[in-house]
Design a protein around this motif. Structure first.
Motif, PDB file in Angstrom:
ATOM      1  N   ARG A   8       6.584   1.501   8.121  1.00 15.29           N
ATOM      2  CA  ARG A   8       5.942   1.490   6.794  1.00 15.29           C
ATOM      3  C   ARG A   8       6.815   2.174   5.748  1.00 15.29           C
ATOM      4  N   SER A   9       7.518   3.204   6.138  1.00 13.87           N
ATOM      5  CA  SER A   9       8.448   3.866   5.210  1.00 13.87           C
ATOM      6  C   SER A   9       9.587   2.917   4.840  1.00 13.87           C
ATOM      7  N   ASP A  10      10.097   2.193   5.835  1.00 18.72           N
ATOM      8  CA  ASP A  10      11.154   1.208   5.562  1.00 18.72           C
ATOM      9  C   ASP A  10      10.650   0.109   4.641  1.00 18.72           C
ATOM     10  N   THR A  11       9.421  -0.318   4.867  1.00 16.60           N
ATOM     11  CA  THR A  11       8.821  -1.348   4.010  1.00 16.60           C
ATOM     12  C   THR A  11       8.700  -0.832   2.580  1.00 16.60           C
ATOM     13  N   GLU A  12       8.294   0.410   2.433  1.00 18.55           N
ATOM     14  CA  GLU A  12       8.168   0.989   1.091  1.00 18.55           C
ATOM     15  C   GLU A  12       9.537   1.046   0.404  1.00 18.55           C
ATOM     16  N   GLU A  13      10.564   1.444   1.134  1.00 22.75           N
ATOM     17  CA  GLU A  13      11.915   1.494   0.553  1.00 22.75           C
ATOM     18  C   GLU A  13      12.379   0.098   0.143  1.00 22.75           C
ATOM     19  N   GLU A  14      12.061  -0.891   0.955  1.00 20.31           N
ATOM     20  CA  GLU A  14      12.411  -2.275   0.634  1.00 20.31           C
ATOM     21  C   GLU A  14      11.709  -2.732  -0.642  1.00 20.31           C
ATOM     22  N   LYS A  15      10.450  -2.355  -0.784  1.00 15.87           N
ATOM     23  CA  LYS A  15       9.690  -2.721  -1.985  1.00 15.87           C
ATOM     24  C   LYS A  15      10.256  -2.015  -3.225  1.00 15.87           C
ATOM     25  N   LYS A  16      10.728  -0.774  -3.053  1.00 16.71           N
ATOM     26  CA  LYS A  16      11.348  -0.063  -4.167  1.00 16.71           C
ATOM     27  C   LYS A  16      12.610  -0.786  -4.628  1.00 16.71           C
ATOM     28  N   LYS A  17      13.424  -1.202  -3.660  1.00 16.91           N
ATOM     29  CA  LYS A  17      14.649  -1.929  -4.000  1.00 16.91           C
ATOM     30  C   LYS A  17      14.314  -3.241  -4.693  1.00 16.91           C
ATOM     31  N   ASN A  18      13.303  -3.929  -4.178  1.00 21.46           N
ATOM     32  CA  ASN A  18      12.886  -5.198  -4.771  1.00 21.46           C
ATOM     33  C   ASN A  18      12.422  -4.988  -6.211  1.00 21.46           C
TER      34      ASN A  18
END
Length: 137
Positions: A8-18
């Protein structure tokens, strides 16, 4: 539980980059719009100083083309703004999901610590009972 939290932390970081990429794309579209508006203003000013009909006709056609590009660019910016809002919403949801997992992990840790404390107290009580039994007999 740790792996789910990491995911979930990785997903959040991915969403931040997006979100950053989508915001950058929107900013680029706005820069293009400003350049087109500047070109439109320049053409209007140039047409005021020209008296030749053929030059005025070409400038008018060019101005119409720029006006169409401006309208198209505004539509692209509107689309980009919607993409930014979607990306913000997705980031917010990912952040909430990560926070939920952190809370669950924290509750599980507290539960395990209480269980361990309870087991330790149980062993201490048993040792005290055995010790009391040895001294009594």
């Amino acid at each position: 539980m740790e792996k789910v939290l990491d995911w979930r932390s990785d997903t959040e970081e991915e969403k931040k980059k997006n979100l950053g990429q989508v915001q950058q794309h929107k900013d680029q579209q706005e820069t293009i719009l400003q350049r087109l508006i500047g070109e439109n203003i320049k053409i209007k000013n140039d047409s005021l100083s020209t008296n030749r009909i053929d030059v005025l006709r070409r400038q008018h056609l060019y101005k119409n083309m720029i006006d169409e590009k401006i309208i198209h660019q505004k539509n692209l910016i509107t689309k980009a703004e919607k993409e930014v809002e979607v990306a913000r919403f997705e980031l917010m949801e990912a952040h909430k999901d990560r926070k939920v997992m952190e809370k669950l992990k924290e509750k599980e840790y507290i539960f395990l610590m209480e269980k361990e404390k309870h087991e330790e107290q149980k062993q201490l009580d048993e040792m005290a009972t055995l010790s009391f039994g040895k001294t009594y007999y």
